[in-house]
Design a protein around this motif. Structure first.
Motif, PDB file in Angstrom:
ATOM      1  N   LEU A   1       0.904  -1.081  -0.125  1.00 18.72           N
ATOM      2  CA  LEU A   1       0.017  -0.008  -0.029  1.00 18.72           C
ATOM      3  C   LEU A   1       0.867   1.182   0.100  1.00 18.72           C
ATOM      4  CD1 LEU A   1      -3.043   0.448   0.303  1.00 18.72           C
ATOM      5  CD2 LEU A   1      -2.807   0.926   2.431  1.00 18.72           C
TER       6      LEU A   1
ATOM      7  N   ASN B   1       0.374   3.004  -3.261  1.00 15.11           N
ATOM      8  CA  ASN B   1      -0.489   4.449  -2.882  1.00 15.11           C
ATOM      9  C   ASN B   1       0.068   5.512  -2.212  1.00 15.11           C
ATOM     10  OD1 ASN B   1      -2.557   3.253  -4.799  1.00 15.11           O
ATOM     11  ND2 ASN B   1      -3.857   2.615  -2.883  1.00 15.11           N
TER      12      ASN B   1
ATOM     13  N   LYS C   1      -4.901  -2.318   9.871  1.00 16.71           N
ATOM     14  CA  LYS C   1      -5.411  -3.027   8.659  1.00 16.71           C
ATOM     15  C   LYS C   1      -6.164  -4.452   9.198  1.00 16.71           C
ATOM     16  CE  LYS C   1      -4.545  -3.589   3.913  1.00 16.71           C
ATOM     17  NZ  LYS C   1      -5.472  -5.111   4.183  1.00 16.71           N
TER      18      LYS C   1
ATOM     19  N   GLY D   1      -7.275 -14.300   1.150  1.00 16.01           N
ATOM     20  CA  GLY D   1      -6.747 -14.686  -0.316  1.00 16.01           C
ATOM     21  C   GLY D   1      -5.642 -14.054  -0.590  1.00 16.01           C
ATOM     22  N   ALA D   2      -5.634 -13.356  -1.830  1.00 11.56           N
ATOM     23  CA  ALA D   2      -4.633 -12.576  -2.191  1.00 11.56           C
ATOM     24  C   ALA D   2      -4.945 -11.350  -3.017  1.00 11.56           C
ATOM     25  CB  ALA D   2      -3.422 -13.279  -3.068  1.00 11.56           C
ATOM     26  N   ALA D   3      -4.017 -10.302  -3.008  1.00  9.50           N
ATOM     27  CA  ALA D   3      -4.633  -9.165  -3.710  1.00  9.50           C
ATOM     28  C   ALA D   3      -3.475  -8.831  -4.838  1.00  9.50           C
ATOM     29  CB  ALA D   3      -4.481  -7.864  -2.768  1.00  9.50           C
ATOM     30  N   PHE D   4      -4.082  -8.387  -6.007  1.00  2.00           N
ATOM     31  CA  PHE D   4      -3.086  -8.339  -7.133  1.00  2.00           C
ATOM     32  C   PHE D   4      -3.198  -6.656  -7.369  1.00  2.00           C
ATOM     33  CE2 PHE D   4      -2.574  -8.235 -11.865  1.00  2.00           C
ATOM     34  CZ  PHE D   4      -1.512  -8.873 -12.023  1.00  2.00           C
ATOM     35  N   LEU D   5      -1.915  -6.284  -7.440  1.00  4.95           N
ATOM     36  CA  LEU D   5      -1.765  -4.896  -7.656  1.00  4.95           C
ATOM     37  C   LEU D   5      -0.770  -4.577  -8.602  1.00  4.95           C
ATOM     38  CD1 LEU D   5      -2.217  -5.195  -4.277  1.00  4.95           C
ATOM     39  CD2 LEU D   5      -2.462  -2.908  -4.628  1.00  4.95           C
TER      40      LEU D   5
ATOM     41  N   TRP E   1       1.744  -9.825  -6.409  1.00  2.00           N
ATOM     42  CA  TRP E   1       0.665 -10.556  -5.732  1.00  2.00           C
ATOM     43  C   TRP E   1       1.139 -10.686  -4.273  1.00  2.00           C
ATOM     44  CZ3 TRP E   1      -3.604 -12.683  -7.292  1.00  2.00           C
ATOM     45  CH2 TRP E   1      -3.786 -13.180  -8.436  1.00  2.00           C
TER      46      TRP E   1
ATOM     47  N   TYR F   1       1.085 -18.584  -6.874  1.00  2.00           N
ATOM     48  CA  TYR F   1       1.621 -17.149  -6.686  1.00  2.00           C
ATOM     49  C   TYR F   1       3.002 -16.982  -7.176  1.00  2.00           C
ATOM     50  CZ  TYR F   1      -3.024 -16.549  -4.667  1.00  2.00           C
ATOM     51  OH  TYR F   1      -4.489 -16.557  -4.557  1.00  2.00           O
TER      52      TYR F   1
ATOM     53  N   VAL G   1     -11.078  -6.346   2.220  1.00  2.00           N
ATOM     54  CA  VAL G   1     -10.796  -6.476   0.824  1.00  2.00           C
ATOM     55  C   VAL G   1     -10.741  -5.116   0.133  1.00  2.00           C
ATOM     56  CG1 VAL G   1     -11.849  -7.532  -1.063  1.00  2.00           C
ATOM     57  CG2 VAL G   1     -12.095  -8.931   0.787  1.00  2.00           C
TER      58      VAL G   1
ATOM     59  N   GLY H   1      -7.631  -2.707   0.756  1.00  2.00           N
ATOM     60  CA  GLY H   1      -6.329  -3.152   0.066  1.00  2.00           C
ATOM     61  C   GLY H   1      -6.380  -2.662  -1.345  1.00  2.00           C
ATOM     62  N   GLY H   2      -7.106  -2.008  -1.907  1.00  2.18           N
ATOM     63  CA  GLY H   2      -7.019  -1.412  -3.541  1.00  2.18           C
ATOM     64  C   GLY H   2      -6.679  -2.751  -4.113  1.00  2.18           C
ATOM     65  N   GLY H   3      -6.737  -2.553  -5.385  1.00  8.36           N
ATOM     66  CA  GLY H   3      -6.388  -3.459  -6.521  1.00  8.36           C
ATOM     67  C   GLY H   3      -7.600  -4.655  -6.416  1.00  8.36           C
ATOM     68  N   GLU H   4      -7.058  -5.721  -7.071  1.00  7.80           N
ATOM     69  CA  GLU H   4      -7.883  -6.838  -7.579  1.00  7.80           C
ATOM     70  C   GLU H   4      -7.677  -7.948  -6.288  1.00  7.80           C
ATOM     71  OE1 GLU H   4      -7.619  -7.072 -11.821  1.00  7.80           O
ATOM     72  OE2 GLU H   4      -5.994  -5.786 -10.970  1.00  7.80           O
ATOM     73  N   ASN H   5      -8.697  -8.606  -6.158  1.00  7.15           N
ATOM     74  CA  ASN H   5      -8.577  -9.747  -5.085  1.00  7.15           C
ATOM     75  C   ASN H   5      -9.020 -11.025  -5.819  1.00  7.15           C
ATOM     76  OD1 ASN H   5      -7.843  -8.424  -2.219  1.00  7.15           O
ATOM     77  ND2 ASN H   5      -9.353  -7.075  -3.502  1.00  7.15           N
ATOM     78  N   TRP H   6      -8.393 -12.013  -5.173  1.00  2.44           N
ATOM     79  CA  TRP H   6      -8.654 -13.420  -5.411  1.00  2.44           C
ATOM     80  C   TRP H   6      -8.826 -14.207  -4.331  1.00  2.44           C
ATOM     81  CZ3 TRP H   6     -10.267 -15.882  -9.224  1.00  2.44           C
ATOM     82  CH2 TRP H   6     -10.186 -17.150  -9.751  1.00  2.44           C
TER      83      TRP H   6
ATOM     84  N   PHE I   1      -7.732 -16.790 -12.317  1.00  2.00           N
ATOM     85  CA  PHE I   1      -7.605 -15.270 -11.962  1.00  2.00           C
ATOM     86  C   PHE I   1      -7.533 -14.449 -13.418  1.00  2.00           C
ATOM     87  CE2 PHE I   1      -5.055 -11.655 -11.415  1.00  2.00           C
ATOM     88  CZ  PHE I   1      -5.979 -10.841 -10.372  1.00  2.00           C
TER      89      PHE I   1
ATOM     90  N   GLN J   1      -9.935 -11.769 -14.898  1.00  2.01           N
ATOM     91  CA  GLN J   1      -9.452 -10.377 -14.980  1.00  2.01           C
ATOM     92  C   GLN J   1      -9.798  -9.948 -16.270  1.00  2.01           C
ATOM     93  OE1 GLN J   1      -5.479  -9.656 -15.197  1.00  2.01           O
ATOM     94  NE2 GLN J   1      -5.615  -8.104 -13.698  1.00  2.01           N
TER      95      GLN J   1
END
Lengths: 233, 608
Positions: free
Chosen positions: A30, A34, A41, A46-50, A66, A81, B397, B400-405, B455, B459
């Motif tokens: 983050l 950003n 927090k 799961g997981a976040a994709f940025l 990831w 991942y 969720v 966090g920003g972004g996309e989540n899986w 994913f 996407q």
């Protein structure tokens, strides 16, 4: 004028964050993506994709990040991942010894199972909770720091020695203050061998630019150039 | 006052129901008696009840604020003495007079009370017949008697006392410190109106909404002892009262789930809330995993495998404590859109679908915009409740920003395995993040697949959907509709004095309601309104009742519930609204709902 027009070679790098729950993986991301920080927090599920671009003097790296959840029950999904990842950030919490043990497990797993050329950075997070956050940061939480004292449980030497043995990049960071965060990602970007980059835009002007890259980089409020010495490479 | 009667008799019935049935007379006793005629039933049904009224009828003085106010009697106690309507005094229910109109009109009713209800009450029209409210013009002029008085406006201080601290209900118990002794913390803990606890049958604490587990360990121990005592006797404990606090227990395999509430919900409602928490646990672990964990080691500490989901349990629990119409009705709310728009959005969504997709959802501010699904599978509301809770109630969720899986199990769909959920919030620009009023308007695209490697397929699909929606301006339509929020009461039924309603379409398992602004926008009045709805819901759903229309007059509200096989309808007005006003309002709303049906509800959705 020089670099804004000149098309730099741009390539994407798949990067995965691993580490015990609540060490600050998402907070690091983050901060990097950003330039933001959230107290308390909630855990990642799961997981976040940025994605985030990182401008180097000679090229642009687009990180596809990831950010995985640290809880044990998600461990079985991790290979998905780190498979094909060119870089990994293994994060531990400077104030929590078990998190370094977990980090070492992740490093071992990556060395065993991930792609051979993977660049691994070992990152000790939560530097703001320790006394040696140099050069007068810890602006906001000054009072807190005074009474709680040093929460550090893992010495820099210990982790650094381990990182050198294993050939990892090593940093101590604070996602809260932003200290060293951009440096981690820049160092990773620099450490990725040119050959492993699938260039998406073809080679353009290469050596013409040098200074401009730094200015264009995402402006993070960490200390300036001084932090380079933390890098083990 | 009649409510008190109803409440206590309901309590007695519920308690009686949990006691073992009376034993038959012992054989030895029967033999010792010479004649069978001397055997008296252990307890003859007493015809009289403890009451302060002269007869067993309740004297009503509040129902009709008109010239004929005086007193008139109804057999209220008889009609409403239904199982499952536990009402603890509090939360605005205390002073409510129940005045139900049912098919089986009691013979003991007075002529007076029969007058308005002689006609078969199958439809609401009959309520209009023989209206007793003949108001004199002078009476009408009294502001205090005006139907425009809002619900809860006239609530007396002591009535609302239980909710005075409700604003602090959701605060955490502070860490032990010099200012917070253990006693003070425990006192604060006990002052919470609602607790949820989950423990293993071996007595290991798993979750508690308030207090760190160390602090409440002893309470958990007590709970476990009580439950296992009954469990040992093969007579599982379902619930009990301590003063006006209701304890409800649900046993699910190796887990005990306990709800402790002073808010006056029925057992059925509390049980549904506990079931939702259990579903959340299953959604994290799946049933086979949960079963295996305890089969191998009954003393396992489940907190470890559930680590990181406490916030999901807590946001579920808090939505129940605040009062959630969606949870109460077991239904979903949709974003109101023109039929043609919804149709076009569905088609755009279907057009971009990938092979890997199981379910696709577009959600704006917690309200459903579009669903696409395979022909053979529908989406269960309880599963959607879990997803909505994860995405919109708990911040994990979104923040966090972004996309989540996200791997998750949808227990009502299949409790044995995981599905994988792709989530992307659209346009979470920092501008609207700072603006708190925009918090309820985020648009999320949710794509669910059974394939954990899909994913990037999903996407890609999201990109296609967004392009498609943007191209035709549908994204703006969704945004505008989300920004508009729920319709205002005066847009739905101009001139009515009904201040709020819930309308559930049973066939679609969806509901709609008007804006909560301004009357019910604060936490306490919202909770009062929800308590009222909970009471109406439990009364009209009580087992063995044949009540179809229920008109309740209380000191600070008038309310109406109406159930048919097609819909459930609940509405609330100020204390002085007469039956005529209520029924006219209800009819107007009903016409509106009928007219707007295809805008308010997703009928069928996109099927592939």
């Amino acid at each position: 004028m020089a670099d804004s027009n000149a098309p730099k070679p741009s390539s994407s790098v798949k990067l995965v964050l691993l580490g015990e729950a609540a060490v600050g993986k998402s907070s690091l991301v983050l901060r990097f993506v950003n330039n933001d920080f959230q107290e308390n927090k909630e855990p990642t599920i799961g997981a976040a994709f940025l994605t985030q671009k990182c401008n180097l003097p000679t090229r642009t790296i687009k990180f596809e990040i990831w950010d995985t959840a640290g809880q044990e029950r998600f461990a079985s999904l991790a290979p998905m991942y780190y498979r094909n990842a060119q870089a990994a950030l293994v994060v531990y919490d400077l104030t929590k010894p078990t998190s370094l043990i977990k980090a070492k497990h992740w490093v071992a797993e990556l060395q065993r199972q991930a792609s051979p050329g993977i660049v691994i950075a070992l990152v000790g997070n939560k530097l703001d909770l320790t006394n040696d956050s140099e050069s007068g940061q810890a602006e906001s939480e000054g009072a807190d720091g005074e009474e709680s004292g040093d929460a550090r449980k893992i010495s820099t030497e210990e982790a650094k020695t381990y990182a050198e043995e294993e050939g990892l990049l090593f940093f101590e960071t604070s996602a809260k203050t932003g200290h060293n965060v951009s440096e981690v990602f820049t160092a990773i970007a620099n450490a990725i061998p040119e050959t492993s980059l699938k260039s998406t835009r073809g080679p353009g002007a290469s050596s013409a630019v040098n200074r401009g890259g730094d200015e264009q980089r995402v402006n993070l409020n960490g200390p300036r150039e001084a932090a380079k010495e933390g890098c083990a490479c | 006052m009649s409510a008190e009667n109803v409440g206590s008799s309901g309590d007695a019935a519920a308690l009686g129901g949990e006691r073992p049935p009376p034993l038959p007379p012992r054989p030895s006793q029967i033999q010792s008696k010479s004649s069978p005629s001397t055997i008296v039933p252990e307890r003859p049904n007493l015809s009289s009840k403890p009451t302060t009224a002269i007869s067993s009828m309740n004297i009503q003085t509040l129902s009709f604020p008109d010239g004929s106010r005086g007193t008139f009697s109804t057999a209220g106690g008889e009609n409403n003495n239904s199982q499952g309507t536990e009402q603890t005094p509090g939360a605005g229910a205390a002073s409510m007079g129940f005045n139900s109109i049912s098919n089986d009109i009691d013979e003991s009713m007075s002529i007076m009370s029969l007058a308005p209800t002689l006609r078969p009450p199958g439809d609401l029209e009959s309520l209009l017949v023989g209206d007793m409210s003949k108001k004199s013009p002078a009476w009408m002029l009294l502001h205090s008697q005006s139907a425009a008085v809002q619900p809860f406006e006239t609530t007396r201080a002591e009535e609302g006392a239980i909710l005075t601290d409700f604003a602090r209900e959701f605060d955490d118990i502070p860490e032990p410190s010099e200012t917070w002794s253990d006693d003070a913390r425990l006192k604060l803990w006990k002052s919470k109106l609602k607790h949820f606890m989950i423990l293993s049958s071996a007595g290991k604490p798993i979750y508690s909404r308030y207090g760190d587990l160390e602090m409440i360990n002893s309470s958990m121990g007590v709970v476990q002892t009580i439950i296992s005592f009954y469990q040992g006797a093969k007579n599982p404990l379902l619930g009990f009262y301590a003063a006006n606090t209701r304890f409800v227990i649900v046993t699910q395999g190796p887990l005990y789930l306990v709800a402790i509430s002073k808010l006056g919900e029925s057992d059925y409602q509390l049980r549904a809330q506990l079931d939702a928490l259990y579903m959340q646990i299953l959604s994290t672990l799946t049933l086979p995993t949960l079963t295996n964990i305890f089969a191998n080691r009954p003393s396992t500490d489940l907190r470890k495998p559930l680590q990181g989901t406490e916030s999901l349990l807590s946001s579920l629990a808090d939505s129940f404590t605040r009062g959630s119409p969606s949870a109460l009705l077991g239904a979903l709310e949709c974003l109101r859109l023109r039929k043609s728009h919804r149709h076009a959005i569905n088609n755009a969504f279907l057009k971009t679908k990938t092979d890997k997709l199981l379910y696709g959802l577009i959600v704006a501010g917690g309200r459903l915009v579009s669903v696409i699904r395979p022909r053979r599978h529908s989406l269960h509301p309880s599963d959607l409740q879990l997803i909505f809770n994860m995405l919109f109630e708990s911040g994990g969720v979104k923040a966090g920003g972004g996309e989540n899986w996200i791997p998750l199990c949808l227990p009502a769909f299949n409790n044995r395995g995981y599905l994988y959920m792709y989530v992307s919030f659209l346009d979470v620009d920092p501008e609207s993040e700072r603006d708190m009023s925009a918090a309820g308007e985020e648009i999320a695209i949710i794509l669910i697949s059974p394939d954990k490697e899909s994913f990037f397929d999903l996407q890609h699909m999201r990109d296609d959907v967004v392009t498609e929606l943007k191209k035709r301006g549908h994204l703006d339509i969704i945004k505008t509709a989300a920004k508009q929020g729920r319709p205002k009461m005066n847009e739905i039924a101009p001139g009515t004095h009904v201040s709020h309603f819930l309308f559930k379409s049973r066939a679609n398992v969806q509901f709609c309601m008007p804006s909560l602004h301004p009357t019910f926008s604060n936490l306490i009045s919202h909770r009062r309104l929800m308590s009222l709805y909970h009471n109406l819901h439990s009364t009209i759903h009580a087992k063995h009742t044949h009540v179809k229309v229920l008109h309740c007059v209380g000191e600070d509200t008038t309310s109406l519930a109406w159930i048919t096989p097609i819909f459930e309808f609940y509405c609330v007005a100020g204390p002085n609204a007469s039956r005529t006003v209520m029924t006219q309002g209800a009819n107007k709303i009903m016409q509106w709902a009928k007219r707007e049906e295809e805008r308010l509800f997703i009928i069928g959705g996109g099927v592939f």
